[in-house]
Motif scaffolding. Sequence first.
Motif, PDB file in Angstrom:
ATOM      1  N   ASN A 136       0.941  -1.059   0.188  1.00  0.00           N
ATOM      2  CA  ASN A 136      -0.158  -0.226  -0.052  1.00  0.00           C
ATOM      3  C   ASN A 136       0.481   1.379   0.145  1.00  0.00           C
ATOM      4  O   ASN A 136       0.379   2.025  -0.114  1.00  0.00           O
ATOM      5  CB  ASN A 136      -0.900  -0.212   1.227  1.00  0.00           C
ATOM      6  N   ASN A 162      -9.142   0.548  10.752  1.00  0.00           N
ATOM      7  CA  ASN A 162      -7.981  -0.211  11.083  1.00  0.00           C
ATOM      8  C   ASN A 162      -6.382   0.245  11.443  1.00  0.00           C
ATOM      9  O   ASN A 162      -5.937   0.342   9.746  1.00  0.00           O
ATOM     10  CB  ASN A 162      -8.512  -1.444  10.460  1.00  0.00           C
ATOM     11  N   ASP A 165      -3.694  -2.552   9.067  1.00  0.00           N
ATOM     12  CA  ASP A 165      -4.185  -2.056   7.498  1.00  0.00           C
ATOM     13  C   ASP A 165      -3.455  -0.667   6.276  1.00  0.00           C
ATOM     14  O   ASP A 165      -3.063  -1.418   5.634  1.00  0.00           O
ATOM     15  CB  ASP A 165      -5.671  -1.284   7.255  1.00  0.00           C
TER      16      ASP A 165
END
Length: 247
Positions: A136, A162, A165
């Motif tokens: 990411n 979250n 993540d």
Amino acid sequence: MTCEDMIYSEEYMDFMFNYLQIIEGVEEFYHTGCVNEIEEDIAIIHTPYMEDGLTNLELVPYSYIPKLFGLMDSSNMEAIGVKQVQNPNNVGLTGQNVIVGVIDTGIDYTNPLFRDRNGESRIGVLWDQTIRDMENGMGVPSPYFGTTFSREQINAALAEENPYDSVPSRDEDGHGTFMAGIAAGGKSTAFDFTGIATDAELAVVRLKESKTYLKRFFGVPEDVPAYQETDIIYAIDYLLQYADSPF
């Protein structure tokens, strides 16, 4: 194969030696593997696995083989006089303007003990040696291997539903979180707990576990956590760089 690949690969062995006292035969490692110089007198070598690599002491002395370290979790803050130091009527020290380095199994960065009065993280940097190739885009490569997360990235993650993540670094063992809490955890009235340096910044390194061949050499069961000296040296060098010039 990159140097980072060699550091992770079980097909490569790790050695360290005094860079100013290179023995005959070590020069070939520059051609077959990777050499990282630490400061001016230490070098860490990653070279293809050799069957006699840990027993041929003419080529590789025992002192060049990374030692393994386990976990210890005993503490007694009362015995070392922390309460007297923290007492505002005495010296009133809280760790302000101090960086506490933690080299361990990681840290639970979501724990409120590691946030300041404004709710922001007191972790200035978190280098996770176990995380590679963040998909990411969060985190940046460390100077050697693994992934580094900044305070800004940690704070951004904490604001999400979250956090993992974005910043997937976890302390799966809990030892690092425990030790960081003792050294620099904040105050928790709910649990009647206060760390030592409650206002200090934390700089954390999550160590990767030792390679299997070293566990076999030292007789450590594969399911027992153990951490090799070379990774600890990398961590110390990283934290010294961070303290001298924060990233």
